[in-house]
Design an enzyme around this catalytic site. Structure first.
Site, short mmCIF file in Angstrom:
data_model
loop_
_atom_site.label_atom_id
_atom_site.label_comp_id
_atom_site.label_asym_id
_atom_site.label_seq_id
_atom_site.Cartn_x
_atom_site.Cartn_y
_atom_site.Cartn_z
N SER A 38 29.19 26.99 22.93
CA SER A 38 28.19 26.58 21.93
C SER A 38 27.42 25.33 22.36
CB SER A 38 28.87 26.30 20.60
OG SER A 38 29.71 27.36 20.24
N1 SAH Z 1 33.79 27.69 20.14
C1 SAH Z 1 33.53 28.36 21.39
C2 SAH Z 1 32.28 29.18 21.35
C3 SAH Z 1 32.53 30.45 20.81
S1 SAH Z 1 31.32 31.68 20.99
C4 SAH Z 1 33.50 27.42 22.55
O1 SAH Z 1 33.81 26.27 22.38
O2 SAH Z 1 33.19 27.85 23.65
C5 SAH Z 1 32.07 32.78 19.85
C6 SAH Z 1 33.28 33.52 20.34
O3 SAH Z 1 33.75 34.30 19.24
C7 SAH Z 1 33.02 34.50 21.47
O4 SAH Z 1 33.86 34.21 22.54
C8 SAH Z 1 33.35 35.87 20.85
O5 SAH Z 1 33.97 36.77 21.77
C9 SAH Z 1 34.31 35.48 19.75
N2 SAH Z 1 34.44 36.46 18.66
C10 SAH Z 1 33.49 37.23 18.08
N3 SAH Z 1 34.02 37.98 17.10
C11 SAH Z 1 35.35 37.67 17.04
C12 SAH Z 1 36.46 38.11 16.25
N4 SAH Z 1 36.30 39.03 15.29
N5 SAH Z 1 37.67 37.58 16.49
C13 SAH Z 1 37.86 36.64 17.45
N6 SAH Z 1 36.86 36.19 18.24
C14 SAH Z 1 35.63 36.69 18.04
#
Ligand code: SAH
Length: 261
Positions: free
Chosen positions: A86
Site C-alpha cells: 500500500s
Molecule cells: N497491507 C499490505 C497491503 C495489502 S494489499 C501491505 O502492507 O503490503 C491487500 C492484500 O489483501 C493482497 O495481498 C490480497 O491478496 C489480500 N486479500 C484480498 N482479499 C483477501 C481475503 N479475502 N482474505 C485475505 N487476504 C485477502
C-alpha cells in the site's frame, strides 16, 4: 509555471511535464527516515509510538528487489500476484485511525508484503507496563504472498517471539480461532457494487459501515475498532456494545479488492 505560447506549444508542454517529473524524483524520500519525516510533515503520522514504528520498520524490506530504488516513494508498488504494497500515506492514515496500543490483540486482513503487520507487531510488543505482550494475526488468501511476507519479516524476530503469526486463508470471514480482537485492520476493499432495498422497498445504497462483514464485527471486542476500506473510502467502525456500532467514512482512496474465498 509560465504559459506556453502557440509557437512552440508541443515542445513547451513536454518540457513542463519533464520539470514536474523531475521535481517528483528530486522530492522523493531517499531513506526510511526521510519517508517518516515526509509523512509527519504532511500531517499523516502524528502519534509518537506510530512514528517510532514507522522508523523502526524499513519499507525496503517489503519491496521486491527491482523496486528497491523506489522503496521510499509515497505510492503503492507491485509485489507480484497482481497485488501491491500500500501507499505509505494510506497506511499512515489508517494506522493513526486504528490507534493500536501495546498489549493489544490485532487482526490484519490482507497480509500482502507484511509491512503493515510488521508495524503493528512493533506497536503491540512495546512495553505496556504489565506482562501482557500483544499479538498480531495476519491473514492472506494468496499462499505465495504469505510465504514471502514471512521471509520479509525474518530479520525482525516477531514471528519467533510469538508476537506475529501469518495465516493463509480467506479473511472476509475474519479469523475466529484467535478472536476476540481489540482492533481489526483490512488492506483490501469491500466491494460496493450491489444495491440493497430499504425496508420501504426503495432501492438504496447501504451506508459504508453496514457493508462491513458481520463476522468482523462479531470477532471484535466491545470497545474495539475496525478500520477497513469500503469501495474508495476508509471506514472506521467502533463497537459500542454487543449490538451497537458507530461508523464514519473518509472518502477518496484506492485499494485492491477484497476477494471472497
Ligand atoms: N497491507 C499490505 C497491503 C495489502 S494489499 C501491505 O502492507 O503490503 C491487500 C492484500 O489483501 C493482497 O495481498 C490480497 O491478496 C489480500 N486479500 C484480498 N482479499 C483477501 C481475503 N479475502 N482474505 C485475505 N487476504 C485477502
Amino acid at each position: 509555471m509560465p504559459q506556453c505560447t502557440a509557437d512552440f506549444e508541443g515542445l513547451c508542454l513536454l518540457y513542463q511535464a519533464m520539470e514536474v517529473g523531475l521535481h517528483k524524483i528530486r522530492a522523493m524520500a531517499r531513506t526510511n527516515k526521510e519517508l517518516a519525516e515526509e509523512l509527519i510533515r504532511d500531517g499523516y503520522l502524528k502519534s509518537p509510538l506510530l512514528i517510532r514504528a514507522f522508523r523502526a520498520i524499513n519499507r525496503k524490506d517489503f519491496v521486491p528487489k527491482e523496486f528497491w530504488d523506489e522503496a521510499y516513494g509515497n505510492y503503492p508498488l507491485d509485489i507480484g500476484e497482481r497485488q501491491t504494497i500500500s501507499q505509505p500515506l494510506t497506511v499512515a492514515f489508517m494506522l493513526e485511525l486504528l490507534s493500536s496500543q501495546p498489549g493489544e490483540n490485532i487482526l490484519d486482513i490482507g497480509t500482502g508484503s507484511g509491512w503493515v503487520a510488521a508495524i503493528l507487531a512493533y506497536v503491540v510488543s512495546q512495553n505496556s507496563g504489565d506482562q501482557n505482550v500483544g499479538r498480531v494475526i495476519s491473514i492472506e488468501r494468496i499462499k505465495k504472498l504469505s510465504e514471502s511476507a514471512e521471509k520479509n519479516l525474518r530479520k525482525y524476530g516477531f514471528i519467533k517471539k510469538g508476537i506475529l503469526k501469518f495465516i493463509v486463508g480467506d479473511g472476509s470471514r475474519g479469523y475466529e480461532a484467535e478472536a476476540p480482537y481489540d482492533k481489526i485492520i483490512v488492506g483490501a476493499a469491500v466491494q460496493v457494487a450491489e444495491i440493497r432495498r430499504s425496508p420501504e422497498g426503495r432501492r438504496r445504497t447501504a451506508a459504508a459501515g453496514e457493508r462491513i462483514p458481520i463476522a468482523w464485527k462479531k470477532q471484535l471486542k466491545v470497545g474495539g475498532r475496525i478500520v477497513a476500506p469500503v469501495g474508495n473510502s476508509v471506514v472506521v467502525v467502533d463497537k459500542i456494545s454487543e449490538k451497537k456500532f458507530r461508523s464514519r467514512e473518509y472518502f477518496g482512496f484506492s485499494f485492491v479488492p477484497l476477494v471472497k474465498g
